[in-house]
Design a protein around this motif. Sequence first.
Motif, PDB file in Angstrom:
ATOM      1  N   ASN A  60      -3.549  -3.078   7.615  1.00  0.00           N
ATOM      2  CA  ASN A  60      -3.803  -2.167   6.489  1.00  0.00           C
ATOM      3  C   ASN A  60      -3.506  -0.718   6.839  1.00  0.00           C
ATOM      4  OD1 ASN A  60      -4.744  -4.000   4.429  1.00  0.00           O
ATOM      5  ND2 ASN A  60      -6.458  -4.381   5.811  1.00  0.00           N
ATOM      6  N   GLN A 112       0.823  -1.213   0.000  1.00  0.00           N
ATOM      7  CA  GLN A 112       0.000   0.000   0.000  1.00  0.00           C
ATOM      8  C   GLN A 112       0.856   1.262   0.000  1.00  0.00           C
ATOM      9  OE1 GLN A 112      -2.304  -0.793   3.506  1.00  0.00           O
ATOM     10  NE2 GLN A 112      -3.693  -2.184   2.455  1.00  0.00           N
ATOM     11  N   GLU A 114      -2.930   1.965   4.166  1.00  0.00           N
ATOM     12  CA  GLU A 114      -4.145   2.351   3.452  1.00  0.00           C
ATOM     13  C   GLU A 114      -4.845   3.481   4.197  1.00  0.00           C
ATOM     14  OE1 GLU A 114      -7.860  -0.300   3.632  1.00  0.00           O
ATOM     15  OE2 GLU A 114      -6.897  -0.857   1.750  1.00  0.00           O
TER      16      GLU A 114
END
Length: 191
Positions: free
Chosen positions: A125, A61, A128
Motif C-alpha cells: 500500500n 492508489q 497510499e
Amino acid sequence: MANWEHEWKLITIYIGGNDVFTTCENINGPKYGENVAKALDILQELPKTYVALVGVPDFTQLYDLMGNDFSCGIWLGTFTSGCSFSPKQQKDMIGEFNSELKKLADNGKYQREDFTVEYFPAVENIYEKVRKNMLSIDCFHFTAKSQGVIAENLWNNLFESRGSRSQGSYGKNEEVTCPTSPAPYLTTFNN
C-alpha cells in the motif's frame, strides 16, 4: 563469491507491476503464481538461499494520489494505453498476484534448512502512504530518496516475524529494525 556453497545469498523477486498496466495477455493470479513457482523451482537448486517475494503495490492508489495533475495524467496514460485494465480489474489482479505470492511462501515445498521463501508486504500500500514528491517525473517510479525509504521497510521485513510483517510507515524518522540477541537471524518459515 568465494564460498558459494557455504555463504548465504539473498534474492529479491519484485515482479508483476507491468502485467497490471500493460499486458495484452489475460494473465490471472494462478497463471502468475505458476510462473513465479517455475522460477522458485530453479532457484531452490541453490544452496543457502533466502528468497524475498515482494508484494505487488496497489497501483490503483496512484489515481487518487495524482488527482487532476495534468502531467501525471499524460505519463500514466502512456503506461495504461493499449491493452490496459480498469482500476477495479487492476486492483483485483494485484490482490490475486499477492495471494499467490503468499501461498508460495507458505508452501512447505520451498522451505528447508538451507533454502527459504518469504513474503514481504512492505510495498503493498505504498502509494497510499507516499507523497507525490516521492515519485519521479513519470508519477510512477520512485525518487532515489523514496527508494531509500523502501529499502528500510524491506530491511525491516527481514527481521519482523512471519505473519506480522509491516507494510511500512513511509513517514519521517522510519526506524530500522536490527537483529537482537534472542533473535539474531532473518525470520523464516522455520524460525
